[in-house]
Write an enzyme that holds these catalytic residues in place. Structure first.
Site, mmCIF file in Angstrom:
data_model
loop_
_atom_site.group_PDB
_atom_site.id
_atom_site.type_symbol
_atom_site.label_atom_id
_atom_site.label_comp_id
_atom_site.label_asym_id
_atom_site.label_seq_id
_atom_site.Cartn_x
_atom_site.Cartn_y
_atom_site.Cartn_z
ATOM 1 N N HIS A 15 0.765 -1.277 0.011
ATOM 2 C CA HIS A 15 0.120 0.072 0.049
ATOM 3 C C HIS A 15 0.785 1.311 0.110
ATOM 4 O O HIS A 15 0.624 2.153 -0.634
ATOM 5 C CB HIS A 15 -0.846 0.037 1.169
ATOM 6 C CG HIS A 15 -1.806 -1.236 1.340
ATOM 7 N ND1 HIS A 15 -2.305 -1.838 2.535
ATOM 8 C CD2 HIS A 15 -2.187 -2.007 0.214
ATOM 9 C CE1 HIS A 15 -3.100 -2.539 2.120
ATOM 10 N NE2 HIS A 15 -2.916 -3.045 0.933
ATOM 11 N N HIS A 69 -9.754 -2.256 -4.119
ATOM 12 C CA HIS A 69 -8.443 -2.560 -3.456
ATOM 13 C C HIS A 69 -7.411 -3.316 -4.230
ATOM 14 O O HIS A 69 -6.323 -3.376 -4.147
ATOM 15 C CB HIS A 69 -8.854 -2.951 -1.947
ATOM 16 C CG HIS A 69 -7.451 -3.035 -1.130
ATOM 17 N ND1 HIS A 69 -7.152 -2.158 -0.612
ATOM 18 C CD2 HIS A 69 -6.697 -4.283 -1.126
ATOM 19 C CE1 HIS A 69 -6.052 -2.389 0.154
ATOM 20 N NE2 HIS A 69 -5.681 -3.911 -0.078
ATOM 21 N N ASP A 120 -3.664 -2.625 -4.881
ATOM 22 C CA ASP A 120 -2.422 -3.594 -4.612
ATOM 23 C C ASP A 120 -1.465 -4.085 -6.126
ATOM 24 O O ASP A 120 -0.604 -4.321 -5.897
ATOM 25 C CB ASP A 120 -3.210 -5.154 -3.961
ATOM 26 C CG ASP A 120 -3.598 -5.145 -2.716
ATOM 27 O OD1 ASP A 120 -3.039 -4.391 -2.243
ATOM 28 O OD2 ASP A 120 -4.404 -6.174 -2.340
ATOM 29 N N HIS A 159 -1.081 -11.069 -5.037
ATOM 30 C CA HIS A 159 0.094 -10.702 -4.857
ATOM 31 C C HIS A 159 1.195 -11.551 -5.364
ATOM 32 O O HIS A 159 2.107 -11.329 -5.993
ATOM 33 C CB HIS A 159 0.566 -10.697 -3.283
ATOM 34 C CG HIS A 159 -0.122 -9.638 -2.573
ATOM 35 N ND1 HIS A 159 -0.311 -8.184 -3.134
ATOM 36 C CD2 HIS A 159 -0.980 -9.622 -1.471
ATOM 37 C CE1 HIS A 159 -1.216 -7.646 -2.259
ATOM 38 N NE2 HIS A 159 -1.475 -8.384 -1.101
#
Ligand SMILES: [Zn+2]
Length: 309
Positions: A87, A247, A251, A274
């Site tokens: 973030h 969100h 990321d 991720h």
């Protein structure tokens, strides 16, 4: 607050001053002080842990864990780790910061409210300024794709120079999340307006599991959206109906900032996270014909996006 300006390609930027905040680490539960400091020209973004005096470059080849967050580390030094970098990386990238030291006195970046907005606020309070050195971008020249065993995939392909466009879809059947899609040309302005305040989220059943493993010790409804089946447990509800996919796109911006340079190209992901974001960068850089450095020498590139005022 002033809007973000667009600046000529090729100028590096740093923070005009250092700025600190204190917050809890999502997984460790530890209270951690974060200080953003101006970086040296050409240094890139580095994380420095003052408690163990270790410096870790914010680069894709230093990613050591992607299971719950993106964690950076040094080879052969198990303790030399920094968790939850995505973030603050997203905020630095969106604000056009090329050189910075992210100083921490503990093992992870404070989660703050679970979004990138507090980091953007810190950067705007500190201000940014140009500094010497050439800024180079990564121009994607051909499609690179990675996928996982659960049907997730992510790809980078050539886009409209000098932009970074991103599109993502997520599926969480039988939950308040459902299927969500979002796409965006990522600029300083669009990041701030469309992505920055989207909070991290988790499923209630995962919270119990993570806590039993000693993780998510610092997590709560004040720094994450918690979904229990069709319900959002946070008393204030969502900031936006599609906060979840926004969100995940935040990321993506943070994870791809670990390229070490702005990326010019088009990202598309489906049920990615991720792990795939990092694999995508590794796949891109493994194929020398898939990218090239773009810089001020490219005549068409008269503005660089994004940069911060
Ligand atoms: Zn996140």
């Amino acid at each position: 607050m002033d809007g973000f300006a667009q600046l000529p390609l090729g100028r590096r930027r740093r923070l005009a001053a250092s700025i600190s905040c204190r917050g809890v680490g999502l997984h460790s539960g530890a209270s951690i002080t974060l200080t953003l400091r101006p970086g040296q020209p050409g240094q890139g973004i580095v994380f420095h842990r003052t408690d163990i005096d270790v410096t870790i470059p914010a680069r894709h080849d230093h990613v050591v864990d992607t299971r719950l967050c993106t964690a950076l580390g040094l080879p052969d030094q198990k303790e030399a780790r920094v968790g939850t970098v995505e973030h603050v990386m997203a905020a630095l990238a969106a604000a056009g910061i090329d050189d910075a030291v992210v100083e921490l006195d503990g093992p992870e970046v404070p989660i703050l409210d679970g979004s990138a907005e507090p980091f953007l606020f810190l950067i705007q309070c500190a201000g940014t300024t140009e500094q010497p050195g050439t800024l180079r971008a990564i121009e994607v020249l051909k499609t690179v794709r990675v996928q996982d065993a659960q049907g997730g995939w992510a790809e980078l392909e050539p886009g409209e120079e000098p932009f970074f466009d991103a599109a993502l879809s997520i599926e969480f059947a039988g939950t308040a999340i459902g299927t969500q899609r979002f796409s965006l040309r990522v600029t300083a302005d669009s990041f701030r307006e469309e992505l920055a305040n989207a909070r991290t989220f988790t499923l209630a059943e995962e919270v119990n599991h993570l806590r039993s493993l000693g993780l998510a010790q610092g997590g709560g409804l004040h720094n994450a959206v918690v979904v229990d089946g069709p319900l959002v447990l946070n008393p204030g509800g969502l900031r936006r109906p599609d906060e979840f996919v926004r969100h995940k796109l935040l990321d993506v911006v943070g994870d791809l900032a670990l390229a070490g340079h702005p990326i010019h190209g088009r990202f598309t992901g489906h049920r990615s996270g991720h792990a795939l974001n990092n694999q995508l960068l590794r796949a891109l850089f493994a194929d020398r014909s898939a990218w090239r450095f773009a810089g001020a020498a490219i005549p068409a590139a008269e503005t660089r996006v994004p940069v911060a005022a």
